[in-house]
Enzyme design. Structure first.
Site, short mmCIF file in Angstrom:
data_model
loop_
_atom_site.label_atom_id
_atom_site.label_comp_id
_atom_site.label_asym_id
_atom_site.label_seq_id
_atom_site.Cartn_x
_atom_site.Cartn_y
_atom_site.Cartn_z
N GLN A 206 0.83 -1.22 0.00
CA GLN A 206 0.00 0.00 0.00
C GLN A 206 0.86 1.26 0.00
O GLN A 206 0.43 2.31 -0.48
CB GLN A 206 -0.92 0.03 1.24
CG GLN A 206 -2.03 -1.01 1.23
CD GLN A 206 -1.62 -2.24 2.00
OE1 GLN A 206 -0.47 -2.64 1.98
NE2 GLN A 206 -2.58 -2.87 2.66
N ASP A 247 -5.78 1.42 12.94
CA ASP A 247 -7.00 0.68 12.63
C ASP A 247 -7.87 0.54 13.86
O ASP A 247 -9.09 0.44 13.77
CB ASP A 247 -6.67 -0.69 12.04
CG ASP A 247 -6.31 -0.52 10.58
OD1 ASP A 247 -5.15 -0.18 10.30
OD2 ASP A 247 -7.21 -0.69 9.73
N LYS A 258 -1.12 -1.35 10.39
CA LYS A 258 -0.56 -2.30 9.42
C LYS A 258 0.68 -3.01 9.94
O LYS A 258 1.53 -2.38 10.59
CB LYS A 258 -0.25 -1.53 8.13
CG LYS A 258 0.29 -2.33 6.97
CD LYS A 258 -0.52 -3.55 6.61
CE LYS A 258 -1.96 -3.28 6.31
NZ LYS A 258 -2.78 -4.54 6.26
O1 MRU Z 1 -4.98 -3.33 5.17
P1 MRU Z 1 -5.28 -1.88 4.98
O2 MRU Z 1 -4.71 -1.31 3.72
O3 MRU Z 1 -6.74 -1.56 5.15
O4 MRU Z 1 -4.52 -1.18 6.18
C1 MRU Z 1 -4.57 0.21 6.32
C2 MRU Z 1 -3.79 0.69 7.47
O5 MRU Z 1 -3.20 -0.05 8.23
C3 MRU Z 1 -3.84 2.16 7.73
O6 MRU Z 1 -2.64 2.62 8.26
C4 MRU Z 1 -4.95 2.42 8.75
O7 MRU Z 1 -6.16 1.89 8.30
C5 MRU Z 1 -5.10 3.83 9.05
S1 MRU Z 1 -5.97 4.64 7.75
C6 MRU Z 1 -6.08 6.26 7.97
#
Ligand code: MRU
Length: 371
Positions: A206, A247, A258
């Site tokens: 990502q 999250d 993440k």
């Molecule tokens: O697996 P993902 O791409 O949904 O993970 C996203 C993350 O870990 C972001 O850092 C988190 O959701 C914060 S978003 C502002």
């Protein structure tokens, strides 16, 4: 924020079709820009599960629109039973982020309390729209408060401020602005020279695919690095500040983000570099204190680790990285203990990653703290 100079949100209602929600298919970025229609709660569920949308705030708002689509398409007798079932179904798409739980429950409680069916669809539409607008405001405010940290560093340093970030906690993970990226965009607007070290963020990359894309579209200088590079950069004075998203943050400040975030926090701690988590209150789980034992950690398919996806020159291709039949493990998130977090940047200000400090900013949430 902008794509090819045009302002976008990550999710919106299609023109004159109030029962069609549109999203940017993030699985295709940065190689293709494609918009897909969500017309049913199943569409919303699959968009979240397959990560066409991702990031805690955006999955929360997509799930809320999923509840609205369920209501708009309902033709049966037991509306409450159906909406409760839809709520559990949408919550099960991805388990770690708390935002979908918060938005789904908000919409469900609204529908349950609002007994008159006549204008319920419009009222629920307005309710979800309000949740969406709140998220934009939260990100905007997080940007303003986080900006003060960057300004302070710049005031002392008088040189470009180097910020390291992990995964994508940008506007693509939210509706607009982002969380970790919002202070960066605000600093750029203020004329402060900033540069972002972008962790590639295996296995789904990502950072390399989404954060690099959105920073590029906004003209923010950045460099993508392999995930294991951050510690080295910190040891050599090349990182002034680490900014990550969340999250799920417990009321004690422990933060699931993440996978790999924890290792960055350890390296930042060892090198005395400020490590901040930027998050809206919709990412705080007021009912949980112990992050390590109480936050469910999503495990995804082994192919995400065994393979890598990229641009072949003609199209998006996957290739295998590991020996045939090799066993892999794919934990989506890890928990950074509050002792490694310098502070939390929220829409109401910056606080310590500890219960009293968090509740000082959000006193009305005390009643939700069950422990
Ligand atoms: O697996 P993902 O791409 O949904 O993970 C996203 C993350 O870990 C972001 O850092 C988190 O959701 C914060 S978003 C502002």
């Amino acid at each position: 924020m902008k794509i090819k100079g045009q302002h976008y949100h990550t999710i919106w209602i299609k023109g004159d079709e109030p029962a069609t929600v549109q999203i940017i298919d993030q699985r295709k970025l940065p190689f293709f820009f494609e918009v897909i229609d969500l017309k049913t709660p199943e569409d919303a569920y699959l968009a979240i599960k397959d990560m066409a949308v991702r990031g805690a705030p955006l999955t929360g708002i997509t799930a809320a629109w999923g509840m609205y689509l369920a209501l708009a398409g309902f033709r049966g007798r037991d509306l409450q039973g159906y909406m409760k079932k839809t709520a559990s179904y949408l919550k099960s798409a991805r388990p770690t982020a708390v935002n979908p739980g918060f938005t789904i429950d908000t919409v469900l409680n609204f529908i349950i309390c609002e007994k008159s069916a006549s204008d319920m669809i419009e009222k629920t539409f307005d309710k979800v729209k309000k949740l969406e607008e709140d998220e934009i405001n939260y990100s905007n405010k997080i940007g303003d408060f986080g900006l003060t940290l960057i300004e302070n560093i710049y005031r002392k340093k008088r040189e470009r401020v180097n910020i390291l970030t992990h995964c994508n906690a940008g506007w693509l993970a939210c509706i607009d602005w982002g969380t970790a990226t919002a202070p960066v965009y605000k600093a750029q607007l203020r004329g402060i020279p900033v540069h972002v070290w972008v962790d590639e963020t295996r296995p789904r990359n990502q950072g390399a695919r989404l954060t690099a894309y959105e920073l590029g579209e906004e003209g923010v200088p950045h460099t993508v690095i392999a995930d294991n590079t951050g510690g080295h950069l910190m040891q050599h004075g090349l990182v002034d500040l680490v900014l990550v998203g969340s999250d799920r943050t417990t009321v004690s400040g422990h933060t699931a983000n993440k996978i790999g975030t924890y290792l960055k926090a350890l390296a930042a701690y060892d090198n005395k570099i400020p490590f901040y988590v930027a998050l809206p209150s919709s990412s705080i789980d007021w009912s949980v204190e112990d992050g390590l034992n109480e936050i469910p950690i999503e495990e995804r398919g082994s192919e995400e680790v065994a393979e890598i996806e990229g641009w072949s020159g003609k199209d998006i291709k996957k290739v295998r990285l590991v020996p045939d039949n090799c066993k892999t493990a794919n934990y989506g998130f890890d928990v950074t203990p509050s002792r490694l977090i310098t502070g939390l940047i929220t829409e109401r200000g910056i606080c310590k990653a500890e219960k009293s400090s968090i509740l000082n900013l959000f006193p009305e949430k005390q009643e939700l703290c069950t422990k």
